[in-house]
Design an enzyme around this catalytic site. Structure first.
Site, PDB file in Angstrom:
ATOM      1  N   LYS A  55     -14.967  40.203  59.625  1.00  0.00           N
ATOM      2  CA  LYS A  55     -14.832  39.454  58.376  1.00  0.00           C
ATOM      3  C   LYS A  55     -13.976  38.201  58.521  1.00  0.00           C
ATOM      4  CE  LYS A  55     -15.542  43.308  55.151  1.00  0.00           C
ATOM      5  NZ  LYS A  55     -14.954  44.084  54.031  1.00  0.00           N
TER       6      LYS A  55
ATOM      7  N   HIS B  10     -10.911  40.553  72.791  1.00  0.00           N
ATOM      8  CA  HIS B  10      -9.578  40.975  72.390  1.00  0.00           C
ATOM      9  C   HIS B  10      -9.712  42.225  71.508  1.00  0.00           C
ATOM     10  CE1 HIS B  10     -10.601  39.077  68.590  1.00  0.00           C
ATOM     11  NE2 HIS B  10     -10.730  37.903  69.183  1.00  0.00           N
TER      12      HIS B  10
ATOM     13  N   ALA C 276      -8.933  41.935  62.404  1.00  0.00           N
ATOM     14  CA  ALA C 276      -7.854  42.484  63.222  1.00  0.00           C
ATOM     15  C   ALA C 276      -6.741  41.446  63.328  1.00  0.00           C
ATOM     16  CB  ALA C 276      -8.365  42.833  64.617  1.00  0.00           C
TER      17      ALA C 276
ATOM     18  N   ARG D 213      -9.322  31.800  70.531  1.00  0.00           N
ATOM     19  CA  ARG D 213      -8.686  30.477  70.573  1.00  0.00           C
ATOM     20  C   ARG D 213      -7.154  30.556  70.465  1.00  0.00           C
ATOM     21  NH1 ARG D 213     -13.752  29.166  68.229  1.00  0.00           N
ATOM     22  NH2 ARG D 213     -14.737  27.410  69.310  1.00  0.00           N
TER      23      ARG D 213
ATOM     24  N   HIS E 165     -12.502  42.414  68.865  1.00  0.00           N
ATOM     25  CA  HIS E 165     -13.829  42.788  69.354  1.00  0.00           C
ATOM     26  C   HIS E 165     -13.910  44.298  69.594  1.00  0.00           C
ATOM     27  CE1 HIS E 165     -13.614  38.490  70.845  1.00  0.00           C
ATOM     28  NE2 HIS E 165     -14.757  38.484  70.176  1.00  0.00           N
TER      29      HIS E 165
END
Length: 294
Positions: free
Chosen positions: A150, A34, A178, A189, A37
């Site tokens: 993070k 997503h 993000a 998820r 990433h």
């Protein structure tokens, strides 16, 4: 973008790049990519000449009752996204490539103390699985730097300590979480959430922000705040695993020496287990009650 399923072939390509003076950045993932990433990939491009991404759904970090079989696998879409971002190499190994003798015979990397609390307390063995596979991937790629989000604050802390303790010459970069426009941290998820659950989910981040605001205003009864926020999550429809105010460096209790606080939460919303965190920097030159939001 070149895709490799075998570690030896990828390592040969990277060795050639390094002999040519190229700097290598690595982004390990479990796929189902997503925007979060992609932000890691973009950061990697800023700090290195060669960007390597891995996609490997690591069975060693999943518990007996967790969603390994149902974890979303979207290789074709993932490859399109990585190609569009200019990634140089994709490592896509199978389980036998990473664990050739099986997981029962695998040497484990365990980062003590940090692995036993928070998510580690409710997911025994999870962080041993994470540390072990990240160590193996580091040995394969041998990057100069590696990028992690993070959002998985505890995971990032564990990897930083592992790299330090094992004298790995790798710079670890933590990239900011993000988020969607309503504050929900992006996660693979999130796709499991129903429409109703998705409308509730941003309350996790809001509760963390409310707790941070209370501390920034001078409220320092952390246990009382944790209890209050846990109840708030329950009332919103979550099943909280934990809501905790910790020292951001040690992940232990906040003390008079603490310079940065991290507020972490994990909670189920239906089937998905969501995690998030926010941080707060204390001003060491001021009295304990003087806090500056970060």
């Amino acid at each position: 973008m070149k895709t490799f399923s075998k570690s030896k072939q990828l390592r040969s390509a990277i060795t050639r790049d390094k002999l040519n003076g190229k700097r290598v950045a690595f982004v390990p993932t479990m796929g189902n990519l997503h925007e979060g990433h992609i932000q890691l990939v973009r950061r990697a491009k800023q700090v290195a000449d060669i960007v390597v991404v891995s996609i490997f759904v690591n069975p060693l970090q999943f518990g007996a009752n967790e969603d390994l079989d149902n974890y979303p696998r979207t290789l074709a879409a993932d490859k399109e996204k990585l190609f569009a971002e200019g990634v140089n190499y994709l490592l896509y190994p199978d389980v036998e490539e990473i664990y050739p003798e099986g997981m029962d015979q695998q040497t484990l990397v365990v980062v003590p103390d940090l692995s036993d609390t928070l998510c580690g307390a409710s997911r025994p063995g999870h962080f041993a699985g994470v540390a072990t596979v990240v160590n193996k991937l580091f040995q394969i790629v041998q990057p100069d730097t590696a990028i992690f989000g993070k959002k998985d604050f505890q995971q990032l802390a564990i990897i930083e300590k592992m790299v330090k303790d094992l004298c790995m010459p790798i710079d670890i970069i933590g990239e900011e979480t993000a988020r969607d426009v309503d504050g929900l941290a992006l996660s693979s998820r999130n796709g499991y959430l129903t429409e109703e659950q998705r409308s509730i989910a941003p309350a996790l981040h809001k509760t963390l922000l409310d707790c941070r605001e209370a501390i920034a205003c001078g409220f320092d009864s952390y246990q009382e705040l944790e209890d209050y926020c846990t109840e708030a999550l329950k009332n919103a429809g979550f099943e909280p695993d934990y809501f905790s105010v910790r020292d951001a460096v040690t992940l232990g209790e906040v003390t008079g020496d603490t310079e940065q606080i991290v507020i972490l939460a994990a909670a189920k919303l239906g089937t998905p287990r969501l995690i998030d965190n926010v941080t707060l920097t204390l001003n060491p030159s001021q009295d304990w009650g003087m806090l500056a939001a970060h």
